[in-house]
Write an enzyme that holds these catalytic residues in place. Structure first.
Site, PDB file in Angstrom:
ATOM      1  N   CYS A  64      34.100  42.392  48.805  1.00  0.00           N
ATOM      2  CA  CYS A  64      32.711  42.170  48.374  1.00  0.00           C
ATOM      3  C   CYS A  64      31.938  43.470  48.161  1.00  0.00           C
ATOM      4  O   CYS A  64      31.147  43.575  47.221  1.00  0.00           O
ATOM      5  CB  CYS A  64      31.989  41.278  49.380  1.00  0.00           C
ATOM      6  SG  CYS A  64      32.995  39.913  49.966  1.00  0.00           S
ATOM      7  N   ASP A  77      31.829  37.838  55.411  1.00  0.00           N
ATOM      8  CA  ASP A  77      31.770  36.440  55.846  1.00  0.00           C
ATOM      9  C   ASP A  77      33.115  35.737  55.788  1.00  0.00           C
ATOM     10  O   ASP A  77      33.457  34.961  56.674  1.00  0.00           O
ATOM     11  CB  ASP A  77      30.760  35.670  54.986  1.00  0.00           C
ATOM     12  CG  ASP A  77      29.371  35.738  55.585  1.00  0.00           C
ATOM     13  OD1 ASP A  77      29.066  36.755  56.227  1.00  0.00           O
ATOM     14  OD2 ASP A  77      28.603  34.781  55.428  1.00  0.00           O
ATOM     15  N   CYS A 127      28.157  41.411  49.773  1.00  0.00           N
ATOM     16  CA  CYS A 127      28.434  40.246  50.617  1.00  0.00           C
ATOM     17  C   CYS A 127      27.125  39.654  51.154  1.00  0.00           C
ATOM     18  O   CYS A 127      26.089  40.320  51.204  1.00  0.00           O
ATOM     19  CB  CYS A 127      29.368  40.652  51.751  1.00  0.00           C
ATOM     20  SG  CYS A 127      30.255  39.248  52.467  1.00  0.00           S
ATOM     21  N   ASP A 128      27.243  38.401  51.565  1.00  0.00           N
ATOM     22  CA  ASP A 128      26.079  37.552  51.814  1.00  0.00           C
ATOM     23  C   ASP A 128      24.885  38.224  52.492  1.00  0.00           C
ATOM     24  O   ASP A 128      23.785  38.225  51.953  1.00  0.00           O
ATOM     25  CB  ASP A 128      26.486  36.354  52.673  1.00  0.00           C
ATOM     26  CG  ASP A 128      27.550  35.500  51.994  1.00  0.00           C
ATOM     27  OD1 ASP A 128      28.055  35.903  50.937  1.00  0.00           O
ATOM     28  OD2 ASP A 128      27.877  34.440  52.532  1.00  0.00           O
ATOM     29  N   LYS A 129      25.076  38.736  53.707  1.00  0.00           N
ATOM     30  CA  LYS A 129      23.919  39.184  54.489  1.00  0.00           C
ATOM     31  C   LYS A 129      23.420  40.559  54.085  1.00  0.00           C
ATOM     32  O   LYS A 129      22.317  40.959  54.450  1.00  0.00           O
ATOM     33  CB  LYS A 129      24.244  39.185  55.990  1.00  0.00           C
ATOM     34  CG  LYS A 129      24.803  37.885  56.497  1.00  0.00           C
ATOM     35  CD  LYS A 129      23.930  36.710  56.133  1.00  0.00           C
ATOM     36  CE  LYS A 129      24.600  35.384  56.417  1.00  0.00           C
ATOM     37  NZ  LYS A 129      25.796  35.069  55.608  1.00  0.00           N
ATOM     38  N   CYS A 178      32.163  36.792  46.333  1.00  0.00           N
ATOM     39  CA  CYS A 178      32.777  35.507  45.977  1.00  0.00           C
ATOM     40  C   CYS A 178      32.256  35.030  44.616  1.00  0.00           C
ATOM     41  O   CYS A 178      31.079  35.178  44.292  1.00  0.00           O
ATOM     42  CB  CYS A 178      32.467  34.474  47.045  1.00  0.00           C
ATOM     43  SG  CYS A 178      33.272  34.855  48.603  1.00  0.00           S
ATOM     44  N   GLU A 192      28.675  29.980  60.367  1.00  0.00           N
ATOM     45  CA  GLU A 192      28.891  28.984  59.310  1.00  0.00           C
ATOM     46  C   GLU A 192      30.095  28.121  59.671  1.00  0.00           C
ATOM     47  O   GLU A 192      31.058  28.598  60.259  1.00  0.00           O
ATOM     48  CB  GLU A 192      29.151  29.693  57.970  1.00  0.00           C
ATOM     49  CG  GLU A 192      27.945  30.436  57.469  1.00  0.00           C
ATOM     50  CD  GLU A 192      28.203  31.188  56.168  1.00  0.00           C
ATOM     51  OE1 GLU A 192      29.358  31.227  55.722  1.00  0.00           O
ATOM     52  OE2 GLU A 192      27.236  31.737  55.618  1.00  0.00           O
ATOM     53  N   SER A 245      28.472  27.645  54.842  1.00  0.00           N
ATOM     54  CA  SER A 245      28.771  28.581  53.769  1.00  0.00           C
ATOM     55  C   SER A 245      28.222  27.990  52.477  1.00  0.00           C
ATOM     56  O   SER A 245      28.122  26.766  52.338  1.00  0.00           O
ATOM     57  CB  SER A 245      30.285  28.739  53.662  1.00  0.00           C
ATOM     58  OG  SER A 245      30.637  29.150  52.371  1.00  0.00           O
TER      59      SER A 245
END
Ligand code: FES
Length: 564
Positions: free
Chosen positions: A54, A86, A127-129, A199, A451, A477
């Site tokens: 990511c 994640d 990535c997500d966070k 992702c 998650e 997620s």
């Protein structure tokens, strides 16, 4: 040496003048020269890590940002921040650090930018966070700043079937139930995420990237090119230049992050069927920006916003497909034309969102298969619903875009952590008509609100995605599908009603009515309250214990508040 050029608010204080000679001496060591003093000093904050794809490539973008800064009379110096991946932490104790990392990132940016007197910064996430972490830091510091996404990965293919990381999780579930061979699982695993980048589907990372444009914190069109696209370099360069202009015109994040900007972002979240994590992060960002924006706003916006975008996990397409038809600007333009978002809000381009969209050139290609017209929606209301009721007095969220079921009444099977729930699914003990309750996995209880993708994907893979529901005080997620209710607040560790559920209780989930109820008489629940002891957070030392002592409810965005 010039003193105090426009925008060089903090750096001039630190580096100009005779008494600052010791500070300046260190700048000569990293390649600056006397003509740089007095120019705005910009941080280029890069969430970088080789721990996963990511943020694998984000360092490569630094040079382009710096070049853009140079050409607008600024100086850029790069610095890192952390990444918790994640997917690699999913379903393990590592996942407890994911949401926590959002705070660590925001705090680490604050420490570096303030300690070293940067006048503002570009934040590059993946990535997500990493994305909300960087945006929260922008709101907190309120120095000119811009967000830029590192881009998502290309999808994989098996024949002409598109696959993403979500398929690997679901194939594990299918394999456990004898519905996929080890060879088939291996085949998907090897091709699911073929390049670096976040992702590919509209999971949390791509959701937050779309929201960065909707909020006005990122340049229009910058969220959809893949990480491998050469347009990443162009956007990095343009982002550097745009920050230079922000120093010039003095626009700061809180000029952009106004109530209407949050309404726009929430509208995009609902119209796109994005990740439920978007709610948590927008709540936290609004808190940091000093804007009152609550679950009630999401509820109202969800009711008035049609769900019009077909992206994975709910639909068929991935970010690369959206990019080909116009990216976030296409969706924003449709919502603006329908009067669903406010075009007057300011953006990092220095222009209003409406003006920016007017000037943005969309490709002239068919797009209805991915982004529909608002008058021909996939669903008439938003992709996420807020639920309230006896089981969630402060609220819970459900991604209606990811399920065809609107009402589910079932029997509770209660677990106090994720592992035993996963084992029950693995052993085939979970039956149709049941509601899997996973509690003590909230912000405080877990700690870190992990998650539950491993369990939800196992259910989907086992063919139970639409016949077994889940209610949890944890998160999901963005890749989760099914009747999955998360963020149930107050959480078990804070004494919420979810703590008093028992196996066999009947639970009602009604997404049309916005209800989440336990069908047990209130007197019975009160009786249980008196006899059941609430379990303490599962960490007693280190980062997670510190976090548990400071974190608030998911209904407030799980922000951490100092205890002074
Ligand atoms: Fe990093 Fe999905 S795991 S974006």
């Amino acid at each position: 040496m010039q003193k105090g050029g426009k925008g060089a608010t903090y750096s001039s204080e630190r580096f100009a003048g005779t008494l600052n000679a010791p500070h300046r001496a260190f700048l000569w060591s990293v390649g600056l020269d006397p003509s740089d003093i007095g120019k705005p000093l910009a941080g280029v904050v890069v969430a970088w890590s080789e721990s996963g794809p990511c943020n694998f490539h984000t360092l490569n973008l630094i040079g382009y940002v710096k070049q853009g800064l140079r050409e607008t009379g600024c100086v850029g110096l790069a610095m890192p921040t952390i990444v918790v991946n994640d997917n690699i932490s999913m379903g393990t104790d590592g996942m407890r650090y994911s949401l926590v990392s959002r705070e660590v990132i925001a705090d680490s940016v604050e420490a570096q930018i303030v300690a070293h007197a940067y006048d503002g910064f570009v934040g590059i996430g993946g990535c997500d966070k990493t994305q909300p972490g960087l945006m929260i830091a922008m709101a907190r510091l309120n120095r000119p700043s811009i967000y830029m996404y590192g881009g998502s990965a290309e999808p994989g293919f098996i024949g002409d079937k598109k696959v993403t990381i979500e398929d690997v999780h679901e194939y594990v579930g299918a394999h456990l139930r004898g519905k996929a061979t080890e060879q088939e699982l291996l085949q998907v695993e090897m091709v699911a995420h073929p390049t670096y980048g976040a992702c590919a589907g509209l999971f949390t990372a791509n959701t937050m990237a779309l929201l960065s444009e909707a909020l006005g914190l990122a340049l229009l069109g910058s969220s959809s090119p893949t990480a491998t696209s050469s347009r990443r370099a162009i956007y990095a360069y343009e982002t550097g230049k745009a920050l230079g202009r922000l120093f010039e015109n003095g626009i700061k994040p809180r000029d952009i992050l106004v109530y209407e900007a949050f309404r726009n972002a929430a509208t995009v979240l609902m119209a796109s069927g994005g990740s439920t994590n978007g709610i948590l992060h927008l709540l936290a960002l609004a808190y940091e920006a000093g804007v009152k924006f609550t679950l009630d706003d999401f509820d109202e916006i969800s009711r008035r916003t049609p769900y019009i975008m077909s992206m994975r996990p709910a639909g068929e397409y991935v970010m690369m497909d959206l990019d080909r038809v116009g990216g976030a600007p296409l969706l924003l333009k449709k919502l603006l034309d329908a009067g669903l978002i406010d075009g007057d809000v300011l953006t990092v381009s220095g222009k209003s969102l409406g003006q920016g969209l007017k000037e943005y050139r969309l490709p002239n290609v068919p797009h209805d298969h991915i982004v529909r017209d608002v008058h021909n929606p996939i669903k008439k209301t938003g992709g996420i619903k807020i639920l309230r009721g006896t089981l969630a007095p402060e609220g819970a969220v459900v991604k209606t875009a990811a399920t065809g079921v609107t009402r589910f009444e079932g029997t509770a099977r209660v677990f106090d952590d994720e592992d035993p729930a996963f084992e029950a699914v693995r052993r085939g003990e979970v039956k149709e008509g049941e509601v899997l309750v996973i509690r003590y996995v909230g912000p405080k209880g877990a700690p870190g609100m992990p998650e539950m993708l491993r369990v939800t994907a196992a259910l989907s893979g086992a063919g139970l995605g639409e016949s077994v529901a889940m209610v949890t005080d944890g998160r999901f997620s963005g890749a989760t599908r099914g009747i999955m209710v998360g963020h149930t607040s107050p959480e078990a560790a804070a004494g919420g009603p979810i703590a008093f559920l028992r196996d066999g209780d009947r639970i009602l989930i009604d997404t049309e009515a916005g209800r989440l109820d336990v069908l047990v008489p209130l007197e019975e629940l009160e009786k249980r309250k008196a006899s059941i002891k609430i379990k303490p957070p599962k960490a007693t030392s280190g980062l997670l214990a510190k976090y548990a002592s400071l974190v608030t409810s998911a209904s407030m965005g799980a922000v951490t508040l100092p205890r002074l």
